[in-house]
Scaffold this motif. Structure first.
Motif, short mmCIF file in Angstrom:
data_model
loop_
_atom_site.label_atom_id
_atom_site.label_comp_id
_atom_site.label_asym_id
_atom_site.label_seq_id
_atom_site.Cartn_x
_atom_site.Cartn_y
_atom_site.Cartn_z
N TRP A 114 -7.23 3.33 -7.84
CA TRP A 114 -6.74 3.51 -6.56
C TRP A 114 -7.17 4.79 -5.83
O TRP A 114 -7.52 5.00 -4.86
N GLN A 115 -7.40 5.63 -6.84
CA GLN A 115 -8.00 7.02 -6.31
C GLN A 115 -9.59 6.98 -5.93
O GLN A 115 -9.94 7.53 -4.91
N ASP A 121 -10.66 3.85 -4.63
CA ASP A 121 -10.54 2.97 -3.36
C ASP A 121 -9.22 2.43 -3.03
O ASP A 121 -8.86 1.75 -3.93
N ALA A 122 -8.64 2.98 -2.15
CA ALA A 122 -7.24 2.49 -1.83
C ALA A 122 -7.14 1.51 -0.94
O ALA A 122 -6.13 1.07 -0.42
N ARG A 123 -8.15 0.36 -0.61
CA ARG A 123 -7.86 -0.62 0.05
C ARG A 123 -7.29 -1.83 -0.68
O ARG A 123 -7.63 -2.01 -1.61
N ILE A 124 -6.06 -2.06 -0.15
CA ILE A 124 -5.14 -2.86 -0.76
C ILE A 124 -5.70 -4.30 -1.05
O ILE A 124 -5.43 -4.86 -2.10
N ALA A 163 1.20 3.93 -3.31
CA ALA A 163 0.82 5.38 -2.99
C ALA A 163 2.01 6.33 -3.30
O ALA A 163 1.72 7.34 -3.94
N LYS A 202 0.86 -1.34 -0.08
CA LYS A 202 0.06 -0.10 -0.15
C LYS A 202 0.86 1.43 -0.13
O LYS A 202 0.70 2.03 -0.73
N ARG A 222 -4.30 3.87 -11.62
CA ARG A 222 -4.55 5.18 -11.01
C ARG A 222 -5.91 5.51 -10.63
O ARG A 222 -6.30 5.76 -9.64
#
Length: 155
Positions: free
Chosen positions: A97-98, A100-103, A60, A56, A94
């Motif tokens: 990820w923007q 939802d940044a839950r890995i 980022a 994560k 990208r």
């Protein structure tokens, strides 16, 4: 002569516009390989958590440092007793990820890593980790003596 000059400039202009449109359409991706050192005292669950945190953080950082980057793949391996085994692989764009940044949702876990790294205590359950469940294979119907093996030779 004037005709050749116009033809040459038209060809050069066409090549430049084609090159510009191709470079805009290409996505920039990055693949990172990271290794965690595992000592004998930690559990496999804590190793997976550490690998998720590292993935994560790395994703980022990659998106923050490179604005042209469209996709990142991070592969985390663990090193234990000189045995290096992949634990997880995360691939995310990208845009995703923007949102939802839950890995966990962008990650594939390697189920055999626990056994290959020598963790035998089974203190991580497949239901909450994303690991595939163990499938019990039925025992063979015939006996497993060496003599019954088609490759057995008694010379």
């Amino acid at each position: 002569m004037n005709l050749y000059l116009r033809l040459l400039s038209a060809v050069i202009l066409a090549i430049i516009s084609l090159t510009a449109s191709i470079s805009i359409g290409l996505a920039e991706t990055k693949e990172r390989y990271l290794t965690l050192d595992s000592d004998g005292s930690q559990s496999f669950a804590s190793l997976v958590q550490q690998a998720e945190d590292l993935a994560k953080e790395s994703i980022a950082r990659e998106f923050q440092e490179n604005p042209a980057l469209t996709e990142v793949t991070v592969i985390i391996t663990a090193d234990r007793s000189r045995q290096r085994v992949p634990v997880l692989r995360s691939r995310v764009s990208r845009h995703d990820w923007q949102k939802d940044a839950r890995i966990e949702q962008w990650t594939r876990y390697f189920a055999d890593a626990q056994l290959l790294l020598g963790f035998r205590d089974g203190n991580i359950s497949p239901a909450n980790s994303g690991f595939s469940q163990v499938i019990n294979v039925p025992a063979p119907s015939r006996s497993t003596f060496r003599e019954n093996d088609p490759g057995f030779r008694d010379d």
